[in-house]
Enzyme design. Sequence first.
Site, PDB file in Angstrom:
ATOM      1  N   GLU A 103      82.570  81.326  34.575  1.00 49.84           N
ATOM      2  CA  GLU A 103      82.288  80.173  36.552  1.00 49.84           C
ATOM      3  C   GLU A 103      81.816  78.773  35.494  1.00 49.84           C
ATOM      4  O   GLU A 103      82.718  77.839  36.152  1.00 49.84           O
ATOM      5  CB  GLU A 103      81.367  80.269  36.951  1.00 49.84           C
ATOM      6  CG  GLU A 103      80.531  79.039  38.011  1.00 49.84           C
ATOM      7  CD  GLU A 103      79.437  79.740  38.656  1.00 49.84           C
ATOM      8  OE1 GLU A 103      79.172  80.736  38.653  1.00 49.84           O
ATOM      9  OE2 GLU A 103      78.940  78.773  39.543  1.00 49.84           O
TER      10      GLU A 103
ATOM     11  N   ARG B  54      68.069  80.928  42.254  1.00 46.05           N
ATOM     12  CA  ARG B  54      68.236  82.503  42.317  1.00 46.05           C
ATOM     13  C   ARG B  54      66.902  83.248  41.934  1.00 46.05           C
ATOM     14  O   ARG B  54      66.670  84.723  42.970  1.00 46.05           O
ATOM     15  CB  ARG B  54      69.734  83.084  42.391  1.00 46.05           C
ATOM     16  CG  ARG B  54      69.390  83.905  43.412  1.00 46.05           C
ATOM     17  CD  ARG B  54      71.674  83.724  42.946  1.00 46.05           C
ATOM     18  NE  ARG B  54      72.386  83.466  44.218  1.00 46.05           N
ATOM     19  CZ  ARG B  54      72.777  83.594  45.392  1.00 46.05           C
ATOM     20  NH1 ARG B  54      72.032  84.599  45.815  1.00 46.05           N
ATOM     21  NH2 ARG B  54      73.419  82.911  45.490  1.00 46.05           N
TER      22      ARG B  54
ATOM     23  N   PHE C  71      73.464  86.195  38.839  1.00 44.27           N
ATOM     24  CA  PHE C  71      73.364  84.839  38.859  1.00 44.27           C
ATOM     25  C   PHE C  71      71.132  84.582  39.127  1.00 44.27           C
ATOM     26  O   PHE C  71      70.906  83.859  39.355  1.00 44.27           O
ATOM     27  CB  PHE C  71      74.005  84.892  39.801  1.00 44.27           C
ATOM     28  CG  PHE C  71      74.019  82.818  39.253  1.00 44.27           C
ATOM     29  CD1 PHE C  71      74.790  82.235  39.440  1.00 44.27           C
ATOM     30  CD2 PHE C  71      73.034  81.730  40.399  1.00 44.27           C
ATOM     31  CE1 PHE C  71      75.461  81.272  38.589  1.00 44.27           C
ATOM     32  CE2 PHE C  71      73.240  80.306  39.936  1.00 44.27           C
ATOM     33  CZ  PHE C  71      74.408  79.677  39.227  1.00 44.27           C
TER      34      PHE C  71
ATOM     35  N   ALA D 258      79.387  83.420  43.005  1.00 41.34           N
ATOM     36  CA  ALA D 258      78.564  83.914  44.397  1.00 41.34           C
ATOM     37  C   ALA D 258      78.260  84.452  45.511  1.00 41.34           C
ATOM     38  O   ALA D 258      77.858  84.649  47.124  1.00 41.34           O
ATOM     39  CB  ALA D 258      77.444  82.384  45.121  1.00 41.34           C
TER      40      ALA D 258
ATOM     41  N   GLU E 108      77.784  90.851  44.284  1.00 39.70           N
ATOM     42  CA  GLU E 108      76.658  90.863  42.761  1.00 39.70           C
ATOM     43  C   GLU E 108      76.115  91.737  43.946  1.00 39.70           C
ATOM     44  O   GLU E 108      75.598  92.531  42.928  1.00 39.70           O
ATOM     45  CB  GLU E 108      76.560  89.105  43.328  1.00 39.70           C
ATOM     46  CG  GLU E 108      77.135  88.414  42.647  1.00 39.70           C
ATOM     47  CD  GLU E 108      76.745  86.889  42.993  1.00 39.70           C
ATOM     48  OE1 GLU E 108      76.271  86.635  43.867  1.00 39.70           O
ATOM     49  OE2 GLU E 108      76.500  86.660  41.945  1.00 39.70           O
TER      50      GLU E 108
HETATM   51  N1  MTE Z   1      84.770  91.926  40.232  1.00 40.45           N
HETATM   52  C1  MTE Z   1      85.604  92.431  39.644  1.00 40.45           C
HETATM   53  N2  MTE Z   1      86.789  93.246  39.476  1.00 40.45           N
HETATM   54  N3  MTE Z   1      85.614  91.134  38.756  1.00 40.45           N
HETATM   55  C2  MTE Z   1      85.109  90.183  38.694  1.00 40.45           C
HETATM   56  O1  MTE Z   1      85.210  89.349  37.522  1.00 40.45           O
HETATM   57  N4  MTE Z   1      83.016  89.431  39.422  1.00 40.45           N
HETATM   58  C3  MTE Z   1      82.271  89.218  40.215  1.00 40.45           C
HETATM   59  C4  MTE Z   1      81.932  90.330  41.857  1.00 40.45           C
HETATM   60  N5  MTE Z   1      83.278  91.310  41.425  1.00 40.45           N
HETATM   61  C5  MTE Z   1      83.693  90.279  39.356  1.00 40.45           C
HETATM   62  C6  MTE Z   1      83.921  90.957  40.660  1.00 40.45           C
HETATM   63  C7  MTE Z   1      81.222  88.385  40.728  1.00 40.45           C
HETATM   64  S1  MTE Z   1      80.246  87.135  39.685  1.00 40.45           S
HETATM   65  C8  MTE Z   1      81.445  87.751  41.660  1.00 40.45           C
HETATM   66  S2  MTE Z   1      80.527  85.794  42.093  1.00 40.45           S
HETATM   67  C9  MTE Z   1      81.786  87.796  42.924  1.00 40.45           C
HETATM   68  O2  MTE Z   1      82.964  89.421  42.116  1.00 40.45           O
HETATM   69  C10 MTE Z   1      82.882  87.286  43.046  1.00 40.45           C
HETATM   70  O3  MTE Z   1      83.791  86.760  43.767  1.00 40.45           O
HETATM   71  P1  MTE Z   1      84.052  87.447  45.640  1.00 40.45           P
HETATM   72  O4  MTE Z   1      82.994  85.774  45.555  1.00 40.45           O
HETATM   73  O5  MTE Z   1      84.656  87.353  46.475  1.00 40.45           O
HETATM   74  O6  MTE Z   1      82.832  88.329  45.784  1.00 40.45           O
HETATM   75  N1  HPA Z   2      75.677  81.728  43.050  1.00 35.86           N
HETATM   76  C1  HPA Z   2      76.173  81.350  42.322  1.00 35.86           C
HETATM   77  N2  HPA Z   2      77.284  80.564  40.798  1.00 35.86           N
HETATM   78  C2  HPA Z   2      76.244  79.327  41.719  1.00 35.86           C
HETATM   79  C3  HPA Z   2      75.277  79.359  42.748  1.00 35.86           C
HETATM   80  C4  HPA Z   2      74.883  80.490  43.035  1.00 35.86           C
HETATM   81  O1  HPA Z   2      73.724  80.238  43.597  1.00 35.86           O
HETATM   82  N3  HPA Z   2      75.005  77.652  42.867  1.00 35.86           N
HETATM   83  C5  HPA Z   2      75.709  77.247  41.796  1.00 35.86           C
HETATM   84  N4  HPA Z   2      77.063  78.167  41.288  1.00 35.86           N
HETATM   85 MO1  MOS Z   3      79.299  85.238  40.093  1.00 35.01          MO
HETATM   86  S1  MOS Z   3      78.198  84.912  38.876  1.00 35.01           S
HETATM   87  O1  MOS Z   3      78.553  84.212  40.573  1.00 35.01           O
HETATM   88  O2  MOS Z   3      80.578  84.568  39.412  1.00 35.01           O
END
Ligand code: MTE
Ligand code: HPA
Ligand code: MOS
Length: 765
Positions: free
Chosen positions: A226, A304, A338, A503, A706
């Site tokens: 990120e 968070r 997070f 997020a 998450e």
């Molecule tokens: N799933 C896979 N396969 N790979 C990833 O890197 N990242 C996770 C989750 N699932 C991740 C994952 C994290 S930290 C987040 S915030 C969300 O996916 C981000 O994607 P989304 O916002 O589309 O759910």
């Molecule tokens: N979640 C994940 N990533 C972020 C956030 C959050 O709430 N705020 C800033 N980056």
């Molecule tokens: Mo996920 S920790 O918000 O990339």
Amino acid sequence: MKNIDSVGHVRGESIYLDDIPVRTGTLYALVYDAPCAHARIKNVDYSKAEALPGVVRILTHQDIPGENEIGNIFQDEPLLAENEIHFWGMSIALIIAESEYIARQAKKLISIELDELPVITDPREARTKNSLIAPPRTFKMGDAESAWSACEYIFEGTADTNGQEHLYIESQGAYAYPTEHGSIRISSSTQGPTQVQKAVARVLDIPMHKVEVDVTRLGGGFGGKEDQATAWGVLVALAAQILKRPVKYSLHRMDDMRMTGKRHPYSSDYKIGLSKDLKILAYEATFHQNAGASADLSPAVLERTLFHATNMYFVPNVEVTAYSCRTHLPPNTAFRGFGGPQGMFVIEAAISRAANELGIAAREIQARNILQEGDEFPYGQKTEKCEAQKVWDTTLEAYNIEQIEQEIATFNSENKHYKKGVAIMPVCFGISFTNTPMNNARALVHIYQDGSVGISTGGVEMGQGLNTKMVQVAMAEFSIPAHRIKIETTNTTRVANTSPSAASATADLNGKALEQACRALKKRLIETAAKHLQSNSSDISIEDEFVFNKNKKMDIGWEKLVQLAFLNRVCLSENGHYSTPVIHFDKAKEKGHPFAYHVYGNSITVVTVDCLRGRYEVDAVKLVHDFGKKMNTPIDDGQIEGGVVQGIGWMTMEELLYNDKGRLLSNALSTYKIPDIYSVPKDLIIKNLDAEGHPLAIRQSKAVGEPPLMYGIGAYFAIQNAVKAFNPNYDLKFDAPFTPEKVLMGLYENVEKGSLVDAVLKHES
Ligand code: MTE
Ligand code: HPA
Ligand code: MOS
């Protein structure tokens, strides 16, 4: 619908950073990084390295045309060290060579003279020394101070969680080359293309429009990309700009593990007060977050932790305070959940402590304190469409908790050397970036003359299935099949000013922007058809690739319709924009409505502990999850499975170890154990909660990325219960991960003569 990437992944055809064909003249970069955690740099001697044939240049902070700064929330993070080293692995210089091999040889020829300074690795020590990233923050509701006197039971203690290495399969990296007019193009393995673009502009002192960042997909990010993909993007851009040649850098695993930040370790204090009938009347906690050497995303992660400090419970009197402590570790960063998981672990520990002291199961306390519709969170938001009680009840009923407990009791009475334990882990997770302005996205849609559709969004595919969901959104809006739709790379020149994909909100934000764009285009197509058929727009619809007039199928298919629109000079491109309504948060008052909605879930974890060896197996994780109206079962179930296993890894086996000089000892996969196929629960059952979803979720399908990680927390408490079943004298400890070593120590502590433990120790049968 299957994930559109499955076939490409299996056949090795999917394109990651390292699959991009290199251009003629490409140079290779390698960071020379700090060999200690805290020191003043007296002198670095690059002469021997520079003399090595094939070394093109060694860049230091002095070569930076703009600012030597990549900090995002706070500007406290130099790209390359100047006079001081702040953590082991901090970048000092960038070696550029004709090959990666030569760069590695050159690195060995660099020598450094240092004055070492004292090292802090412990967040509590940092707090005592007032080494903080920012002033502490407190969320408060009711009056915990005066509520203690009304409590029948009060328990206090500490609860610690360790960090976690992201272990994305694709390590960090980037590839840059100069383009015309002093511009630069960067392929980056980042969750935040705009973050990279902004930092490159700042460091190179060029406007953002001269920096193009392109992302095809990531081999995983999990939060680790990120913010922390930025440095590598900026480094290759710097070298490409100065040398006017393409420059590539993809990190070796051990370099990545050493140099990048991880999940934040936390050390926390809790105090919980209960009434006679087990209502939690008051809860206080102090969180010490180990932020590492610079802010990175720590303040947002800290926030968070506070938002999720009471998990899925209603507590009328709450006071929780969090300190972001500056230490000499690599800057810690976003990691799935997070900061939420770190907060939830502490209240679950407090409940477990209380249950243990009162001689009851933790679930008796959990059950009496579940959030109800309209209950207020300590940050002022009230629950709406609250699924907490329903998901709690459904789980206990669907999997028959009494029967599980009975079976475990029977097993434990019949087995001396193996004990089972069970724990329940509910999860309530808020969806939205806690920083309100970040909750916006855009999508660009082109319909081509042949009826095929190209889509760009600001979202990054990192394995979570985003692109498949975006195809589903467009399919539904246009009523056309998947083969007509292509998802383009994520590129800052097509979709600008993006929030990182994080997020869990990527599909919601980008999907809603995509819906806007599709709807605008569809409106134009319908107007075109109405004009052509001399009918009213309100009578026209598009279904299964055909135009319908007053519910009658016309001889106008999708392709013909697009042709008609094109010949009528109708614009077939559209840019959609979405920003989440309703949300707001006042940081001065620490009150507001920060989340679009909450995701609820509940899980039962059963483990078996081998009481001779201290090893354990996770027999089952059985859960009920609030997907809302689930839009893609294989993808969403995959997110649950991955999240659960990643959570179990964090809680039970992944043991990050730094020595007191700040050196990472668990610096490879030989010393850092992550879950593998054998760690997967033997039984992992996912049930959908019967729920209506939420209008702010994409197609009513709630965010899923998450939340499931936190089910893994159940493994900690299940193991603890199994240890207690073997050794009643075990003193509860809340110090994750609960590694086999710690399990073994717990099984054989405080041994009483004549007890079962004593007998096992003496090999009595
Ligand atoms: N799933 C896979 N396969 N790979 C990833 O890197 N990242 C996770 C989750 N699932 C991740 C994952 C994290 S930290 C987040 S915030 C969300 O996916 C981000 O994607 P989304 O916002 O589309 O759910
Ligand atoms: N979640 C994940 N990533 C972020 C956030 C959050 O709430 N705020 C800033 N980056
Ligand atoms: Mo996920 S920790 O918000 O990339």
